[in-house]
Design a protein around this motif. Sequence first.
Motif, short mmCIF file in Angstrom:
data_model
loop_
_atom_site.label_atom_id
_atom_site.label_comp_id
_atom_site.label_asym_id
_atom_site.label_seq_id
_atom_site.Cartn_x
_atom_site.Cartn_y
_atom_site.Cartn_z
N HIS A 37 2.31 2.06 3.35
CA HIS A 37 3.35 1.19 3.91
C HIS A 37 4.62 1.99 4.14
O HIS A 37 5.01 2.82 3.32
CB HIS A 37 3.61 0.03 2.94
CG HIS A 37 4.41 -1.08 3.52
ND1 HIS A 37 5.77 -1.04 3.57
CD2 HIS A 37 4.03 -2.25 4.07
CE1 HIS A 37 6.22 -2.15 4.13
NE2 HIS A 37 5.17 -2.90 4.45
N ASN A 40 0.83 -1.20 0.00
CA ASN A 40 0.00 0.00 0.00
C ASN A 40 0.86 1.24 0.00
O ASN A 40 2.01 1.22 0.46
CB ASN A 40 -0.90 0.03 1.24
CG ASN A 40 -2.01 -0.98 1.17
OD1 ASN A 40 -2.58 -1.21 0.12
ND2 ASN A 40 -2.33 -1.58 2.31
N ASN A 85 -3.20 -1.24 -4.89
CA ASN A 85 -4.58 -0.90 -5.20
C ASN A 85 -4.72 -0.07 -6.47
O ASN A 85 -5.80 0.38 -6.81
CB ASN A 85 -5.22 -0.16 -4.02
CG ASN A 85 -5.26 -1.02 -2.79
OD1 ASN A 85 -5.68 -2.17 -2.84
ND2 ASN A 85 -4.82 -0.48 -1.68
N ASP A 143 0.64 1.60 -6.20
CA ASP A 143 0.57 0.68 -5.06
C ASP A 143 -0.30 -0.50 -5.46
O ASP A 143 -0.79 -0.57 -6.59
CB ASP A 143 0.08 1.39 -3.80
CG ASP A 143 -1.41 1.76 -3.82
OD1 ASP A 143 -2.12 1.45 -4.79
OD2 ASP A 143 -1.85 2.38 -2.84
#
Length: 89
Positions: free
Chosen positions: A43, A40, A83, A81
């Motif tokens: 992170h 992510n 997502n 990322d």
Amino acid sequence: MPVITSIEEELYLKKEYRVDNISYTFNPEKVSITIKLNMNSSHTESKEAVNKIHERITEFLNSEEVKIKIDNQVYELLIQDKNGKDFLF
């Protein structure tokens, strides 16, 4: 294509980059390289990984050896990322 292969080898072999996928889009104006990480954006290691990837790819594409091979082709680098959210650099 040898340039693309070199980028893939560099990124997939280094576990610290945490690369999940690399995709390319070719058109006459530019080549878009999209690198998707398996973390992510929140992170703690993501910012460092993105900076390292961006620096390494930019350095590679601007090297004299590669410039000769790509004949002034324009490249766009996107790093996302897990997502699909783009990292800004």
